[in-house]
Design a protein around this motif. Sequence first.
Motif, short mmCIF file in Angstrom:
data_model
loop_
_atom_site.label_atom_id
_atom_site.label_comp_id
_atom_site.label_asym_id
_atom_site.label_seq_id
_atom_site.Cartn_x
_atom_site.Cartn_y
_atom_site.Cartn_z
N PHE A 11 -8.96 -4.12 1.67
CA PHE A 11 -8.70 -5.45 2.44
C PHE A 11 -8.02 -5.64 3.94
CE2 PHE A 11 -5.87 -9.08 2.66
CZ PHE A 11 -6.89 -10.09 3.41
N SER A 12 -7.56 -6.08 4.86
CA SER A 12 -6.81 -5.36 5.72
C SER A 12 -6.41 -6.70 6.53
CB SER A 12 -6.67 -4.11 6.65
OG SER A 12 -5.56 -3.89 7.38
N ARG A 13 -5.05 -6.84 7.03
CA ARG A 13 -5.03 -7.17 8.03
C ARG A 13 -4.79 -7.41 9.51
NH1 ARG A 13 -0.24 -10.11 9.67
NH2 ARG A 13 -0.51 -12.25 10.79
N ALA A 14 -5.31 -8.11 10.64
CA ALA A 14 -4.73 -7.30 12.25
C ALA A 14 -3.66 -8.16 12.35
CB ALA A 14 -5.92 -6.68 12.63
N GLY A 15 -2.92 -8.27 13.94
CA GLY A 15 -2.48 -9.61 14.08
C GLY A 15 -0.91 -8.77 14.22
N GLU A 16 -0.18 -9.96 14.18
CA GLU A 16 1.16 -9.37 13.90
C GLU A 16 2.11 -9.23 12.39
OE1 GLU A 16 5.72 -11.69 14.86
OE2 GLU A 16 4.11 -12.81 14.05
N TYR A 52 -7.21 -15.34 8.16
CA TYR A 52 -5.61 -15.74 7.71
C TYR A 52 -5.02 -15.68 9.44
CZ TYR A 52 -5.05 -14.76 2.84
OH TYR A 52 -5.33 -14.61 1.94
N PRO A 53 -4.02 -16.61 9.43
CA PRO A 53 -3.24 -16.96 11.08
C PRO A 53 -3.03 -14.73 11.68
CG PRO A 53 -2.08 -18.17 10.25
CD PRO A 53 -2.95 -17.29 9.13
N ALA A 54 -3.11 -15.75 12.93
CA ALA A 54 -2.70 -14.36 14.12
C ALA A 54 -0.68 -14.17 13.50
CB ALA A 54 -2.74 -14.28 15.46
N GLU A 62 1.07 -19.14 4.43
CA GLU A 62 -0.59 -19.11 3.56
C GLU A 62 -0.67 -17.92 2.53
OE1 GLU A 62 -4.75 -19.34 5.82
OE2 GLU A 62 -3.22 -19.62 7.01
N ALA A 63 0.01 -16.96 2.29
CA ALA A 63 -0.39 -15.93 1.20
C ALA A 63 0.43 -16.49 0.20
CB ALA A 63 -0.20 -14.15 2.40
#
Length: 174
Positions: A11-16, A52-54, A62-63
């Motif tokens: 699991f990973s998240r792009a964005g800021e 999730y939001p950017a 949120e997290a």
Amino acid sequence: MTTDMTAVVYFSRAGENYGVGTVRTGNTAKLAEAIAQAAGAPIVEITRDEAYPAGYDETTAEAQQEQRTNARPRITLKGDIDALDKATTIYLGYPMWWGDAPMPVYTFLEGRDWNGKTIYPFCTHEGSGLGGTPGNIAKAAHGAKVENGLAVRGTTAQQDADATRHAVDSWLAQ
């Protein structure tokens, strides 16, 4: 004779992101790609159905709410799902968020049969290392054997491919 099948799941998240600014590919995704390449393993991404939001601050709020309520957000798996189903060795990656893996990782863990499987956790972080996540993973992945993990700073995974490869190669050689 049985062959040990492996898969990399993350699991990973792009964005800021903290420490690296706004990125197209998340820190853990970069680490997962390095592991998949070194291990010659297929890769599967855990995605949260409602992204999730950017923005970093919005995602943080949120997290953290998800962690407080022990939420299990809906997820989708993307990639070589057949290989994941056949794999007996899973390299499982996630960013460290306030001392734990993000809640979508627990949705994934609790939704599968782990009997006879081995999990090698890996994470990106900015100071906490793996924290208590190996124990948390063992509790959520009933029947799995959880082995030694790898922790790489997110800034390293994002900005220093050579150091990331070296950390991966050293870990896999153990």
